[in-house]
Design a protein around this motif. Sequence first.
Motif, PDB file in Angstrom:
ATOM      1  N   GLU A 108       0.994  -1.336   0.397  1.00 20.95           N
ATOM      2  CA  GLU A 108       0.173  -0.118  -0.247  1.00 20.95           C
ATOM      3  C   GLU A 108       1.155   1.062  -0.044  1.00 20.95           C
ATOM      4  O   GLU A 108       0.250   2.204  -1.023  1.00 20.95           O
ATOM      5  CB  GLU A 108      -0.492  -0.010   1.311  1.00 20.95           C
ATOM      6  CG  GLU A 108      -2.250  -0.496   1.345  1.00 20.95           C
ATOM      7  CD  GLU A 108      -3.059  -0.331   2.697  1.00 20.95           C
ATOM      8  OE1 GLU A 108      -4.016  -0.496   2.550  1.00 20.95           O
ATOM      9  OE2 GLU A 108      -2.244  -1.620   3.422  1.00 20.95           O
ATOM     10  N   GLU A 109       2.023   0.875   0.665  1.00 23.29           N
ATOM     11  CA  GLU A 109       2.682   2.607   0.892  1.00 23.29           C
ATOM     12  C   GLU A 109       3.531   2.867  -0.024  1.00 23.29           C
ATOM     13  O   GLU A 109       4.597   3.975  -0.822  1.00 23.29           O
ATOM     14  CB  GLU A 109       3.797   2.617   2.549  1.00 23.29           C
ATOM     15  CG  GLU A 109       4.038   3.627   2.879  1.00 23.29           C
ATOM     16  CD  GLU A 109       2.468   4.868   2.677  1.00 23.29           C
ATOM     17  OE1 GLU A 109       3.704   6.116   2.799  1.00 23.29           O
ATOM     18  OE2 GLU A 109       1.938   4.253   2.961  1.00 23.29           O
ATOM     19  N   LEU A 110       4.421   1.788  -0.120  1.00 25.81           N
ATOM     20  CA  LEU A 110       5.782   1.828  -1.417  1.00 25.81           C
ATOM     21  C   LEU A 110       5.581   1.012  -2.440  1.00 25.81           C
ATOM     22  O   LEU A 110       6.586   1.160  -3.168  1.00 25.81           O
ATOM     23  CB  LEU A 110       6.564   1.531  -0.486  1.00 25.81           C
ATOM     24  CG  LEU A 110       7.059   2.629   1.428  1.00 25.81           C
ATOM     25  CD1 LEU A 110       8.713   1.544   1.413  1.00 25.81           C
ATOM     26  CD2 LEU A 110       7.096   3.845   0.445  1.00 25.81           C
ATOM     27  N   GLY A 111       4.838   0.253  -2.563  1.00 26.82           N
ATOM     28  CA  GLY A 111       4.316  -0.271  -3.838  1.00 26.82           C
ATOM     29  C   GLY A 111       5.401  -1.719  -4.225  1.00 26.82           C
ATOM     30  O   GLY A 111       5.971  -2.478  -5.005  1.00 26.82           O
ATOM     31  N   LEU A 122       9.696   8.459  -3.912  1.00 25.10           N
ATOM     32  CA  LEU A 122       8.260   9.158  -3.099  1.00 25.10           C
ATOM     33  C   LEU A 122       6.478  10.047  -3.790  1.00 25.10           C
ATOM     34  O   LEU A 122       6.232  10.505  -2.726  1.00 25.10           O
ATOM     35  CB  LEU A 122       8.881   9.684  -1.599  1.00 25.10           C
ATOM     36  CG  LEU A 122       9.934   7.877  -0.939  1.00 25.10           C
ATOM     37  CD1 LEU A 122      10.512   8.998   0.216  1.00 25.10           C
ATOM     38  CD2 LEU A 122       9.000   7.115  -0.868  1.00 25.10           C
ATOM     39  N   SER A 123       7.265  10.846  -4.538  1.00 23.16           N
ATOM     40  CA  SER A 123       7.139  12.045  -4.869  1.00 23.16           C
ATOM     41  C   SER A 123       5.337  11.051  -6.103  1.00 23.16           C
ATOM     42  O   SER A 123       4.632  12.027  -6.338  1.00 23.16           O
ATOM     43  CB  SER A 123       7.761  13.092  -5.041  1.00 23.16           C
ATOM     44  OG  SER A 123       8.252  12.339  -6.386  1.00 23.16           O
ATOM     45  N   ALA A 124       5.583   9.850  -6.294  1.00 20.18           N
ATOM     46  CA  ALA A 124       4.623   9.303  -6.929  1.00 20.18           C
ATOM     47  C   ALA A 124       3.626   9.450  -6.453  1.00 20.18           C
ATOM     48  O   ALA A 124       3.088   8.710  -5.329  1.00 20.18           O
ATOM     49  CB  ALA A 124       5.395   8.028  -7.917  1.00 20.18           C
ATOM     50  N   THR A 125       2.464   8.942  -7.098  1.00 23.94           N
ATOM     51  CA  THR A 125       1.477   8.586  -7.177  1.00 23.94           C
ATOM     52  C   THR A 125       0.165   7.446  -8.120  1.00 23.94           C
ATOM     53  O   THR A 125       0.432   8.130  -8.900  1.00 23.94           O
ATOM     54  CB  THR A 125       0.541   9.366  -6.409  1.00 23.94           C
ATOM     55  OG1 THR A 125       0.949  10.556  -5.335  1.00 23.94           O
ATOM     56  CG2 THR A 125      -1.052   9.058  -5.800  1.00 23.94           C
ATOM     57  N   PRO A 126       0.129   7.325  -7.577  1.00 24.12           N
ATOM     58  CA  PRO A 126       0.406   5.158  -6.743  1.00 24.12           C
ATOM     59  C   PRO A 126       2.528   5.710  -6.781  1.00 24.12           C
ATOM     60  O   PRO A 126       2.797   5.260  -7.563  1.00 24.12           O
ATOM     61  CB  PRO A 126      -0.240   4.178  -6.681  1.00 24.12           C
ATOM     62  CG  PRO A 126      -0.095   4.442  -8.507  1.00 24.12           C
ATOM     63  CD  PRO A 126      -0.382   5.989  -8.855  1.00 24.12           C
ATOM     64  N   ARG A 127       2.589   5.072  -5.502  1.00 21.53           N
ATOM     65  CA  ARG A 127       4.009   4.997  -5.389  1.00 21.53           C
ATOM     66  C   ARG A 127       4.170   3.234  -5.890  1.00 21.53           C
ATOM     67  O   ARG A 127       3.416   2.539  -6.603  1.00 21.53           O
ATOM     68  CB  ARG A 127       4.420   4.713  -4.154  1.00 21.53           C
ATOM     69  CG  ARG A 127       4.467   6.047  -3.539  1.00 21.53           C
ATOM     70  CD  ARG A 127       4.578   6.645  -2.194  1.00 21.53           C
ATOM     71  NE  ARG A 127       4.985   7.586  -1.524  1.00 21.53           N
ATOM     72  CZ  ARG A 127       5.193   8.335  -0.136  1.00 21.53           C
ATOM     73  NH1 ARG A 127       4.582   6.828   0.932  1.00 21.53           N
ATOM     74  NH2 ARG A 127       5.131   9.252   0.015  1.00 21.53           N
ATOM     75  N   ALA A 128       5.634   3.453  -6.677  1.00 23.53           N
ATOM     76  CA  ALA A 128       6.223   1.730  -7.037  1.00 23.53           C
ATOM     77  C   ALA A 128       7.292   2.224  -7.563  1.00 23.53           C
ATOM     78  O   ALA A 128       8.309   3.355  -8.017  1.00 23.53           O
ATOM     79  CB  ALA A 128       5.338   1.264  -8.421  1.00 23.53           C
ATOM     80  N   VAL A 129       8.105   0.760  -7.678  1.00 24.38           N
ATOM     81  CA  VAL A 129       9.065   1.129  -7.889  1.00 24.38           C
ATOM     82  C   VAL A 129       9.648   1.885  -9.342  1.00 24.38           C
ATOM     83  O   VAL A 129       8.879   1.118 -10.238  1.00 24.38           O
ATOM     84  CB  VAL A 129      10.081  -0.815  -8.017  1.00 24.38           C
ATOM     85  CG1 VAL A 129      11.332  -1.016  -8.765  1.00 24.38           C
ATOM     86  CG2 VAL A 129       9.766  -1.295  -6.626  1.00 24.38           C
ATOM     87  N   SER A 130      10.928   2.431  -9.546  1.00 23.94           N
ATOM     88  CA  SER A 130      11.705   3.053 -10.330  1.00 23.94           C
ATOM     89  C   SER A 130      12.040   2.660 -11.641  1.00 23.94           C
ATOM     90  O   SER A 130      12.431   2.989 -12.867  1.00 23.94           O
ATOM     91  CB  SER A 130      11.169   5.054  -9.979  1.00 23.94           C
ATOM     92  OG  SER A 130      12.122   4.813  -8.934  1.00 23.94           O
ATOM     93  N   ARG A 131      12.779   1.766 -10.402  1.00 23.68           N
ATOM     94  CA  ARG A 131      14.328   1.052 -10.679  1.00 23.68           C
ATOM     95  C   ARG A 131      14.704   0.178 -10.865  1.00 23.68           C
ATOM     96  O   ARG A 131      14.373  -0.273  -8.800  1.00 23.68           O
ATOM     97  CB  ARG A 131      15.019   2.080 -11.338  1.00 23.68           C
ATOM     98  CG  ARG A 131      16.371   2.128 -11.707  1.00 23.68           C
ATOM     99  CD  ARG A 131      17.849   3.256 -12.027  1.00 23.68           C
ATOM    100  NE  ARG A 131      18.136   3.400 -10.408  1.00 23.68           N
ATOM    101  CZ  ARG A 131      19.378   3.175  -9.897  1.00 23.68           C
ATOM    102  NH1 ARG A 131      20.215   1.930 -11.224  1.00 23.68           N
ATOM    103  NH2 ARG A 131      19.872   2.532  -8.741  1.00 23.68           N
TER     104      ARG A 131
END
Length: 469
Positions: free
Chosen positions: A370-373, A403-412
Amino acid sequence: MRRFCIKAQFEHLHHRYVVSGGLHCTRTTLCTAMKLLSNTLFLCLALGLTNAAPTHHEGAAVAEHVHDPALPDRCAGIEFDAIAPDEKGNIFFFKGEYLWQGFSAATYHSNQAFKELDDAHHLGHVNAAFRMHSEDHPMDHDHMYFFQDDKVFSYYNHTLEEGYPKDIQQDFPGIPSQLDAAVECPKGECITDSVLFFKGHDVYGYDIATKTVKKKTWSHLPVCTSALRWQEHYYCFHGHNFTRFHQRTGEVTGDYPKDARNYFMRCSDHGHGGGYRTPKCSEVTLDAITSDDAGKTYAFKGPIYMRLDQSRDGMHAFPIGRSWKEMSSGVDAVFSVTDKLYMIKGDQVYIYKSPAPYTLIAGYPKTLKEELGIEGPVDAAFVCADEHVVHIIQGQKMVDVDLSATPRAVSRVAAPLPFKIDAALCGPKGVQVFQGSHYYLYESPMTLSHSRIAPEPLPITSAIMPCQD
C-alpha cells in the motif's frame, strides 16, 4: 573531523550501556560509522533496559566509590539541590556547598568549579540549575544558569558572565524566587525553546524568545528538588529517588520512583557489579540506522536504539518502545524524509511525525504494498538529502521508489549487489553500508547500484569504539 575519547561501561545488574565522547554527527556527516554498537551489548541490554535511566561516565576508567567521612556521601542517599550539565556535557550534582561531577567523581566544594558560588554573596545554596538551549540566541546558548534565593548566575566555560549575579526577574520575568528545580526544553520537545521552572507542584513554562510564562500544576508529580534533561528524556529528582516524566504534560509512565543510586552514580552496594565483557570488534552489527533533517542520528539493534549525534552528553541505549511504542520488538529498516520517520517491520510500514516525542500518523501502519508498492521483506533503506527517492535493499537487490509519485511503485531495479547489507546511511561523502563488523563506503547510490565488486571493507577497531581487536 574532531575526535574524542570513546568509553563504554556495562552495568550487569541493570543492563545499561553508556558511551561517552565520540564524533559529533549530523545528517550531513558520515561519522556514525565510527560509533557502531556492539551486538553483544545490545543483546544484553535487551534483557532489562525497559525502565533504565541514563548514567554519565566521566573519565576513561570508572573509579570505585571511595568516601571521605568528613564530606557528604551521595551513596548514603542525598536529596540533590540541583543537577545540570555544562557546555561540554559534564553533569554536575549539587548539595549545599558541595558538588559531584559525573557519577563516579569525588566530593568537592562547588566554588572549586564555579568560584563565585560561595559565601561572598551571602546567599544560600544553589536552588536550581540548567544549561540553556537556545540556538536562536547564540549569546545565551549552552550557558549554565544557577539560581540562589532571588538571584541568578550565568556561567560559560565555568566563568561568570559580566553583570552577574542578577535578580531573577531581570533575566526571567514572571519566574518566582526560591525555586526548587529547573530544566531546559528545546523546541520540538516543547513547542518552543523553553525552560521549565519548578516550585512545589507548580511548573512555570518560560518561552525564551517571547519571555512569556505559562503556569500549570502537576500535583501528580513529586515535588522536584532538581531536574535533568538527558537524551530527550526528563527526570525529576526527589529524595534519593527520581521519576521520569513527559515534559509537556508531566505524565509519568512506567515503574517509578526509582533509586538514583542505581542509575546516576556509582555506589558499590547499589546496582553495580561485574559482568561487563569488552566485546570483540567482530561481534558488531546493526539492524538499521538513519539521520533526519534535524541532524538526529539513530542506530537500532533488536528491541533497543541509541541516539548517536549527542556525543557531547554521552550516548545511551533505550528500549525502542519508549520513543516508538508500536515498534517494541525491533525494526527491519528505517529511513527519514523531511519531518517524517519511516519504520519498516515485516510487511508493515509505520510513519511517525517528528521531532520527538514521535507520533504515529493516523491510519498507520500500512502494508509495504500500500505505502511503497513493493513486497517484503526489507533489509535496509536510505534516502539522500534533498532527494525524494528511497533506496530499498532486499537481499542483494536494490530497488528505488519515488516518494513523490502517486501511486508509489518501483521506478528502478539495480543489478545484483556484491553482498547482503544490514543497514545503510547516505551523506554528502557518499553511502555507508554496514555488514556485520565492517562498513563500506560508496560515492553515491548510483555507484553502489552499479558496483560488481565490493570495495575494501573497513573494520571497526578499538581505535573507534570500545571493542577488542
